[in-house]
Design an enzyme around this catalytic site. Sequence first.
Site, PDB file in Angstrom:
ATOM      1  N   ASP A   1       0.960  -1.496   0.668  1.00 52.09           N
ATOM      2  CA  ASP A   1       0.247   0.058   0.055  1.00 52.09           C
ATOM      3  C   ASP A   1       0.440   1.055  -0.108  1.00 52.09           C
ATOM      4  OD1 ASP A   1      -1.712   1.402   0.458  1.00 52.09           O
ATOM      5  OD2 ASP A   1      -2.247   1.247   2.830  1.00 52.09           O
TER       6      ASP A   1
ATOM      7  N   ASN B   1      -0.629   4.702  -0.259  1.00 49.85           N
ATOM      8  CA  ASN B   1      -1.179   5.302   0.286  1.00 49.85           C
ATOM      9  C   ASN B   1      -1.639   5.722   2.001  1.00 49.85           C
ATOM     10  OD1 ASN B   1      -3.000   3.995  -0.763  1.00 49.85           O
ATOM     11  ND2 ASN B   1      -4.268   5.997  -1.637  1.00 49.85           N
TER      12      ASN B   1
ATOM     13  N   ASP C   1      -3.734   3.819   2.865  1.00 51.50           N
ATOM     14  CA  ASP C   1      -5.427   3.242   2.809  1.00 51.50           C
ATOM     15  C   ASP C   1      -5.727   2.504   3.207  1.00 51.50           C
ATOM     16  OD1 ASP C   1      -4.405   2.705   0.712  1.00 51.50           O
ATOM     17  OD2 ASP C   1      -6.338   3.002  -0.875  1.00 51.50           O
TER      18      ASP C   1
ATOM     19  N   ASP D   1      -2.252  -1.457  -4.192  1.00 48.67           N
ATOM     20  CA  ASP D   1      -1.972  -0.697  -5.186  1.00 48.67           C
ATOM     21  C   ASP D   1      -1.094  -0.699  -5.973  1.00 48.67           C
ATOM     22  OD1 ASP D   1      -0.154   1.151  -3.914  1.00 48.67           O
ATOM     23  OD2 ASP D   1      -2.067   2.109  -2.798  1.00 48.67           O
TER      24      ASP D   1
ATOM     25  N   ASP E   1      -9.477 -16.929 -16.194  1.00 49.90           N
ATOM     26  CA  ASP E   1      -9.817 -17.072 -15.121  1.00 49.90           C
ATOM     27  C   ASP E   1     -11.437 -18.101 -15.331  1.00 49.90           C
ATOM     28  OD1 ASP E   1     -10.893 -16.224 -11.795  1.00 49.90           O
ATOM     29  OD2 ASP E   1     -13.233 -15.691 -13.176  1.00 49.90           O
TER      30      ASP E   1
ATOM     31  N   ASP F   1      -6.398 -18.670  -3.639  1.00 48.07           N
ATOM     32  CA  ASP F   1      -7.840 -19.123  -4.185  1.00 48.07           C
ATOM     33  C   ASP F   1      -7.928 -20.071  -2.701  1.00 48.07           C
ATOM     34  OD1 ASP F   1      -9.532 -17.809  -5.104  1.00 48.07           O
ATOM     35  OD2 ASP F   1      -9.206 -18.733  -6.955  1.00 48.07           O
TER      36      ASP F   1
END
Length: 561
Positions: free
Chosen positions: A21, A23, A25, A29, A201, A331
């Site tokens: 991350d 930033n 939050d 990202d 997928d 998964d």
Amino acid sequence: MERKWWHGKTAYQIYPKSFMDSNGDGIGDLRGIIGKLDYLKELGVDIVWLSPIYCSPLADQGYDISDYYAIDPRFGTMEDMDELLAEAKKRDLHIVMDLVVNHCSDEHIWFRKACEDPDGKYGKYFYIEDHRPGDPLPCNWRSAFGGSVWSPLPGHPDKIYLHIFHRKQPDLNWENPEVRQDIYKMINWWLDKGLSGFRVDAIINIKKRLPYEDYPADRADGLCSIEYMLANAHGVIDFLDEMAENTFRRYDAFTAGEVFHEKPEDLPRFIGDRGVFSSMFDFAETILNQSPLGWYDTKPVTAEQYKAACFASQKRVEQVGFLCNIIENHDEPRGVSHYIPAGQCTVAAKKMLGGLNFMLRGLPFLYQGQEIGMENRRCTSIEEVDDISARDEYKVALDAGLTPEQAMEAVNRFSRDNARSPFQWDSSPNAGFSEGTPWLPVNPNYTEINLAAQREDPDSVWNFYRKLIALRNDPAYREVVVYGALEPYMPEQTNLMAYFRRSAEQTLLVLGNYQNTPQRAALPGTIRTVLINNLHTLQQDDGSVCLEPWQFVVLELEDRS
Ligand code: NOJ
Ligand code: CA
């Protein structure tokens, strides 16, 4: 078999939400990933698969796409994505995205238009049926996250739509050529941007057996697993061939299919020289002991089962193509927690499991955190669980009569959150993943298991993976490690997983002692070099080695033995 540009590569899956991350939050990202490209390079990987970062309500963590042409603001912007592609290219890294086209989000414009006018163009993009409340449903298929595959079409009490996964993931109607053309256009748009390919997928699901029909119920809910329908659906490969022809083949893209239960006769068309995909994941180990009743009924995997499944997969594809070999993904539970018996998950055992998998013929595909031996993260109550699949399985276990504690046991073994907790970079707060509150808590063991500590330790899991990757990249061994045939060695010896990798010039012998007691293994020839050893010594005597608990070695033998 034709040689392909990606054959000798090592691949790595990033789960962007939990990688880094930038930033504060709490959500990983693209800028976080850009900042770690040098790390990936240092580790030695070449191909990087990003789980979905497209615009999405994140009902299934991005596997529910509301705009294929935009980056979700939580992950960044299209400029960030362009920068990621450019920075990756500078480092000779290939970026691969997730291609999720069995379904989209119910917030995608196509589905919203279908709801506005089910009889119009976009109504035909989905599987929509007339249905009066109280009438029987068209079929009794169970959705992957529980309940019927049918839900009421918003705004239309007399209509229902089909979703093999969550109700916020309506299935796209591949029988409609317009849908297919829109998908191909989108794929090419991304490939034109410089993407190297896709992980594809849930792709077996795109072909439905029509007209709808029921199969015998396999649980008390009166529904049946979607597997029955898929086993009876024919023609998926023709859709895929058309897709490959219109997209991937034009770009020599790398594609890895999420393919379960393909029909054996279709294998060459899946991953042969002119296959629809470059490769596909080997899920034979991940589905071992899977119970139709649910997670709570699933027995632990034994060493013998693991070995037999790996060897069977290898045999199946040896004349056809390459599999992507994994011990885990987003998964699955963490491989080290799943395939190593509880209480025995030592550093040596983690290296053994990683080594046995990495040295198989095929493309090694690491999942973020695997390289430092990250483990499952335990939860004490279902409120702590984010994964929609785990929440359903918790209910399934309770309905079967288990206590909440027992149901949580099942969740803790299989929850998809296990592999989704943030990457453990260092021992600072939140494992260095975020300066804010991580969207999913970090595993409390991060103070011990983290990258910074492992960098300093020559005996760490991380340094072991680096050695494995370096061996794969070593010109003196590349041919045998990448292309050498795999031949099981003494497969009947319990808790020994051993195999040869053979080329015209060289023979390697890979040995793993898959138990917590020592074991002797006869040698078929003379050792020339010990190429990899997860311990410091190797006890040898006349014609055999005595392996320590969880010992793993790669030996180069004299001549062809
Ligand atoms: C497989 C993905 O890996 C999984 O995370 C997702 O829930 C389903 N497909 C549906 O897209
Ligand atoms: Ca962020």
